[in-house]
Design a protein around this motif. Structure first.
Motif, PDB file in Angstrom:
ATOM      1  N   ASN A  58       0.853  -1.190   0.000  1.00  0.00           N
ATOM      2  CA  ASN A  58       0.000   0.000   0.000  1.00  0.00           C
ATOM      3  C   ASN A  58       0.888   1.239   0.000  1.00  0.00           C
ATOM      4  N   TYR A  59       0.275   2.358  -0.365  1.00  0.00           N
ATOM      5  CA  TYR A  59       0.973   3.646  -0.284  1.00  0.00           C
ATOM      6  C   TYR A  59       0.117   4.609   0.527  1.00  0.00           C
ATOM      7  N   ALA A  60       0.779   5.289   1.468  1.00  0.00           N
ATOM      8  CA  ALA A  60       0.053   6.318   2.226  1.00  0.00           C
ATOM      9  C   ALA A  60       0.395   7.681   1.638  1.00  0.00           C
ATOM     10  N   PHE A 111      -0.075   7.420  12.437  1.00  0.00           N
ATOM     11  CA  PHE A 111       0.731   6.255  12.783  1.00  0.00           C
ATOM     12  C   PHE A 111       2.125   6.425  12.163  1.00  0.00           C
ATOM     13  N   THR A 112       3.007   5.535  12.534  1.00  0.00           N
ATOM     14  CA  THR A 112       4.336   5.584  11.928  1.00  0.00           C
ATOM     15  C   THR A 112       4.569   4.297  11.156  1.00  0.00           C
ATOM     16  N   ILE A 131       2.817   9.337   9.742  1.00  0.00           N
ATOM     17  CA  ILE A 131       1.721   9.453   8.774  1.00  0.00           C
ATOM     18  C   ILE A 131       0.508  10.041   9.493  1.00  0.00           C
ATOM     19  N   PRO A 132       0.089  11.250   9.110  1.00  0.00           N
ATOM     20  CA  PRO A 132      -0.988  11.905   9.865  1.00  0.00           C
ATOM     21  C   PRO A 132      -2.353  11.260   9.625  1.00  0.00           C
ATOM     22  N   ALA A 133      -3.259  11.475  10.581  1.00  0.00           N
ATOM     23  CA  ALA A 133      -4.658  11.078  10.382  1.00  0.00           C
ATOM     24  C   ALA A 133      -5.164  11.740   9.112  1.00  0.00           C
ATOM     25  N   GLY A 134      -6.033  11.045   8.408  1.00  0.00           N
ATOM     26  CA  GLY A 134      -6.600  11.600   7.169  1.00  0.00           C
ATOM     27  C   GLY A 134      -5.831  11.177   5.931  1.00  0.00           C
ATOM     28  N   SER A 135      -4.611  10.623   6.135  1.00  0.00           N
ATOM     29  CA  SER A 135      -3.825  10.223   4.960  1.00  0.00           C
ATOM     30  C   SER A 135      -4.583   9.158   4.169  1.00  0.00           C
ATOM     31  N   PHE A 136      -4.504   9.250   2.848  1.00  0.00           N
ATOM     32  CA  PHE A 136      -5.130   8.249   1.981  1.00  0.00           C
ATOM     33  C   PHE A 136      -4.235   7.011   1.925  1.00  0.00           C
ATOM     34  N   LEU A 177       3.979   1.310   2.164  1.00  0.00           N
ATOM     35  CA  LEU A 177       3.706   0.587   3.413  1.00  0.00           C
ATOM     36  C   LEU A 177       3.824  -0.900   3.102  1.00  0.00           C
ATOM     37  N   SER A 178       4.581  -1.589   3.954  1.00  0.00           N
ATOM     38  CA  SER A 178       4.754  -3.017   3.673  1.00  0.00           C
ATOM     39  C   SER A 178       3.505  -3.797   4.071  1.00  0.00           C
ATOM     40  N   ASP A 179       2.644  -3.137   4.817  1.00  0.00           N
ATOM     41  CA  ASP A 179       1.481  -3.839   5.364  1.00  0.00           C
ATOM     42  C   ASP A 179       0.283  -2.889   5.354  1.00  0.00           C
ATOM     43  N   LYS A 180      -0.813  -3.393   5.916  1.00  0.00           N
ATOM     44  CA  LYS A 180      -1.966  -2.514   6.145  1.00  0.00           C
ATOM     45  C   LYS A 180      -1.601  -1.519   7.234  1.00  0.00           C
ATOM     46  N   PRO A 181      -2.269  -0.366   7.282  1.00  0.00           N
ATOM     47  CA  PRO A 181      -1.997   0.578   8.365  1.00  0.00           C
ATOM     48  C   PRO A 181      -2.351  -0.046   9.712  1.00  0.00           C
ATOM     49  N   SER A 182      -1.620   0.392  10.743  1.00  0.00           N
ATOM     50  CA  SER A 182      -1.841  -0.177  12.074  1.00  0.00           C
ATOM     51  C   SER A 182      -3.002   0.501  12.798  1.00  0.00           C
TER      52      SER A 182
END
Ligand SMILES: [Zn+2]
Length: 928
Positions: free
Chosen positions: A571-573, A601-602, A608-613, A637-642
């Motif tokens: 994924n990309y944030a 999250f980091t 990575i701020p709240a609201g990031s796509f 992102l190597s994974d889904k957001p935490s």
């Protein structure tokens, strides 16, 4: 077209008034014209010896020869192509005329400036233009050299007509003026021709000229009742109506074309012709004055207007005045481009009937009728109005023409008598602006690099550059009294010709306190416009003279280039720091399943701020193609957001517009078109059809009208139906919407459909003044509207707002606890205690939270809701007491509306579900 061999007769004009250089050098005069003027002028004193005659056509055609009537003919208005046709024929036949093409309008009409002067001056226009450029930027020029240039240069006096399309007289009059300037050999006109280059912008809103002319012929030509007039056309140009003269950032194509022309030709005088008050008001720079502008300007203004008042009064024309109508505060009017660039802005208001129909006008204020905003009785004798207008008057288009043209010829006469003074003043103001950069702090402005969202920084930089302001980028890190700034920061040094303009646009505005004065100080438009506050961009004024020595590279392109990590991530944030380009990104990737991170999250070393796509890696190629030009940053992102996420919605959106107040809807339409936002523009007939929930997810009611009642009932059901429909005869009506009768508003039937829409799960969003609608008409019974006291006065200040629910999706991209917002409504929302948690943002109020401009009575807004989300039935109503899309200005607020749209199903996030607790009432602060 008629033959040019028109009737030539002996002179039958009135004897010239004493002191008027009016020998017409034995020229043959057009007797038909003189007879028409006499017939169409309703009182002899409404004409003047300057305009009661016209030379008979010899080598160049009169307006009548081309458009078929003399100017000021009852019931005649001309379409833009006919205006252009006349000027093109004139340019074709006369070596005294040259047309400069300046571009196109939104609807594709050409925009032009018509230059008129002697053959000699027209032959050396390019030399003159180069000389003017040197005077406009006299760096490297000695005083002696400047004065040498001045002796070889002619000032250009630029005239604009028809910026406001309902003010129909000036585009007509200007054709006659052009002909007169080309053909008349009187001493007065010959001297103007020899000493001045006259520039004419035939209609400054060409699209609106055609639409209004259609409207006039369709609906208004028989209207003679000024006490209950037929309203004007719902649209002029494509978007912004009367605000085309409040377009501080030049969104309108015609305004932008004119600005480009201005920056090439530097006319030292720019004169805009309007219609409103009787019979002729000439702007003299009334207080409050913007003291960032050169004092010379404020001395020149009454110099001109008093000469016109004296001359016209001498000719016996009543009702010419100055001083008490428009202040000299806001720099956002189109012709202000001149004074903003060290020239001289001028304008008139003459008395117009909204068309060419002769009618009885009630000039004295009528009891019970709404007072003019300037609180004046224009028929009262005052020191600035020695011969006042009459209390009632039969008024015609020719009367209007006589006043405008006589006054304009007088202003031109003045310029022709003192061309060197005008140029000296222009040069001196330009020089003073440069010098002030060395002597008056701030000496420079720094827009620091590495601000979280550089796209809004780029917007500010580009808007400043559009106006000719020089900006450099620091080539190394900068240390000033105010602190350190990274290399790449934008530096605006004030020791440049447009250094004053930079200060006007970037400084905080401190409006003088309203005082008991005659006439009272009243703001004609916004009192605050500070660009950094409007855009939520950090701008630092520096009182450190070292700022002038910062090594910089000139900026020719400010837009940041976006970046994206290498392909192959799951994924990309896309990091959200509040860029409005998130809107473009969402629509460019409309078929991609984008998630929104609900919390920061980091990952991979990034915060990575709240609201990031969060965009799936499978869409990598398209994401890359979008984020780079949009100046956004996407990290792998190597994974889904935490953290929890939800879908970035793509709602079906409708914008609701009344017919009587389309302007502020126009600004939202403009912004939506810029940000590639699909929407339906709907009107009363669409609401009444019902079934709204099946068609839309969100209905937005932009700020419009004058209170809730005016949104519901809109144009009163007086008189006859008012069709706005395209036909073979009226091909410019029916654009942007259509109705067989634009009167009557949504009414209670339409309102009921809105209620059903919300009950069935729709999201209703109201902006600014429109937020009184759900409250006052009970769409939500839980919110009330209060009105501030009479002492409260807030003409467009910028104030602080406080975020109460930071986790709300409305605030994705915003990180501060408070933010500057443009004050937008005279209705104060009030919610009972049990709904306090639904208030997402409030106005802390009090004088210390007024950031720019004037808010008298700031304690009255303490703790008033600024944004509220109320669940109603299966849907919700989101009320903004602010206006998140205010003109093309408050870019810092735009994202709140987009956040509401992309997260409309998740707007309750972050809202505390525990019962709210009462809080103590805060104490008022002193206003002193
Ligand atoms: Zn106007």
């Amino acid at each position: 077209m008629r033959s040019l061999a028109v009737v030539v007769s002996a002179l039958t004009m009135a004897a010239p008034a004493p002191g008027v250089a009016q020998s017409n050098a034995g020229q043959a005069m057009d007797a038909t014209f003189a007879a028409h003027v006499k017939e169409w002028t309703t009182k002899p004193e409404f004409a003047s010896p300057l305009v009661d005659h016209l030379p008979a056509a010899t080598t160049v055609p009169t307006p009548r020869d081309v458009i078929g009537h003399d100017i000021g003919a009852p019931n005649k208005l001309d379409y833009y192509e006919d205006l252009l046709k006349y000027y093109r024929v004139l340019a074709d036949k006369s070596p005294r005329v040259k047309i400069i093409e300046t571009g196109k309008t939104e609807e594709g009409r050409p925009t032009v400036v018509v230059l008129i002067s002697s053959e000699a001056n027209i032959g050396t226009l390019d030399v003159n233009r180069r000389n003017m450029a040197k005077l406009a930027d006299p760096r490297g020029l000695s005083d002696t050299q400047a004065h040498e240039i001045i002796t070889q240069t002619k000032p250009m006096y630029m005239v604009l007509g028809g910026l406001h399309s309902a003010e129909t007289g000036p585009p007509e009059m200007l054709m006659e003026l052009a002909y007169r300037l080309v053909s008349e050999d009187s001493a007065l006109v010959s001297k103007i021709r020899d000493n001045v280059i006259v520039g004419i912008n035939p209609a400054s809103d060409p699209d609106g000229r055609d639409r209004y002319t259609d409207w006039y012929y369709c609906n208004k030509i028989d209207d003679t009742n000024d006490l209950d007039p037929v309203p004007g056309a719902p649209y002029w140009g494509k978007y912004i109506f009367h605000d085309d003269n409040r377009d501080i950032n030049y969104t309108g194509y015609s305004a932008r074309n004119l600005l480009n022309f201005y920056l090439q030709w530097h006319p030292p005088i720019m004169h805009d012709l309007h219609e409103s008050v009787p019979f002729l008001y000439s702007f003299s720079g009334q207080a409050p004055q913007n003291t960032n502008l050169d004092p010379i300007l404020f001395s020149e203004l009454p110099w001109f207007s008093n000469f016109e008042m004296a001359q016209l009064t001498k000719y016996g024309m009543p009702g010419v005045w100055d001083h008490a109508f428009v202040d000299a505060w806001s720099p956002g009017y189109v012709a202000f481009m001149s004074s903003n660039h060290n020239g001289l802005v001028r304008f008139y208001e003459t008395f117009g009937n909204g068309g060419a129909t002769t009618e009885l006008r009630h000039v004295e204020p009528i009891k019970g009728a709404e007072e003019n905003y300037h609180l004046g009785d224009d028929t009262k004798r005052e020191w600035y109005r020695p011969l006042p207008p009459y209390k009632t008057v039969e008024w015609s288009m020719r009367d209007n023409t006589n006043y405008m043209e006589t006054a304009l010829l007088t202003g031109l006469q003045m310029t022709s008598m003192f061309p060197q003074v005008v140029l000296e003043n222009f040069y001196k103001k330009s020089r003073n602006s440069i010098d002030a950069g060395h002597t008056e702090a701030p000496y420079a402005y720094v827009i620091p690099a590495q601000q979280p969202d550089m796209t809004r920084v780029a917007r500010v930089v580009e808007l400043l550059r559009l106006q000719g302001i020089e900006i450099g980028r620091a080539t190394e890190p900068v240390t000033l009294k105010e602190g350190g700034f990274p290399a790449g920061s934008f530096i605006i040094k004030r020791n440049q010709p447009y250094g004053r303009l930079a200060k006007i646009l970037l400084d905080k505005q401190v409006y003088p306190k309203p005082a008991k004065s005659t006439p009272p100080l009243k703001a004609y438009d916004d009192t605050g416009w500070t660009m950094g506050l409007m855009a939520h961009v950090k701008v630092v004024g520096s009182a450190d003279l070292a700022a002038l020595e910062i090594p910089v590279q000139p900026v020719d392109h400010a837009g940041p280039t976006g970046m994206i990590d290498a392909s192959g991530a799951a994924n990309y944030a896309v990091l959200d720091f509040g860029s409005i380009n998130f809107a473009r990104l969402r629509y460019r990737l409309k078929d991609v399943a984008i998630l929104v991170a609900e919390k920061g999250f980091t990952a991979g070393g990034y915060t990575i701020p709240a609201g990031s796509f969060v965009v799936p890696g499978s869409a990598y190629a398209r994401l890359k193609q979008a984020v780079e030009p949009l100046g956004l940053t996407a990290v792998g992102l190597s994974d889904k957001p935490s953290v929890p996420t939800h879908k970035a919605a793509l709602p079906k959106v409708a914008l609701y517009s009344t017919w009587g107040a389309t302007q502020n809807v126009g600004w939202v339409r403009y912004a939506f078109d810029q940000y590639e936002t699909p929407y339906a523009l709907i009107f009363k007939d669409d609401l009444k059809k019902g079934g709204l929930r099946g068609r839309y997810d969100i209905i937005i009611i932009p700020s419009q009208g004058n209170g809730a009642k005016s949104i519901v009932y809109d144009i009163p059901m007086h008189g006859k139906p008012l069709p706005y429909i395209k036909t073979a005869r009226f091909k410019y009506l029916g654009d942007y919407g259509a109705s067989p009768d634009i009167r009557g508003g949504m009414g209670l039937d339409g309102l009921e459909e809105l209620r059903k829409f919300v009950a069935e799960g729709g999201t209703l969003i109201t902006l600014g003044e429109a937020s009184s609608l759900p409250a006052e008409f009970g769409l939500t019974a839980d919110i009330n509207v209060d009105h501030p006291s009479k002492a409260f006065y807030a003409p467009g200040p910028i104030v602080n707002a406080k975020v109460l629910v930071p986790a709300s999706p409305i605030f994705y991209g915003y990180s501060d606890e408070t933010m500057p917002v443009r004050w937008a409504s005279s209705s104060l929302l009030s919610v009972p205690l049990i709904y306090k948690n639904d208030v997402l943002m409030e106005f802390p109020g009090g004088p210390k939270n007024v950031l720019s401009g004037l808010m008298a009575g700031a304690n009255e807004v303490k703790n008033r809701p600024a944004v509220v989300d109320i669940p109603v039935g299966a849907g919700q109503i989101l009320l903004f007491a602010t206006n998140p899309i205010y003109r093309w200005q408050n870019f810092g607020e735009y994202r709140m509306l987009y956040n509401a749209m992309f997260n409309y199903k998740d707007l309750r996030l972050g809202i505390d579900t525990n019962p709210p607790k009462p809080e103590p009432v805060p104490e008022d602060e002193s206003e002193d």
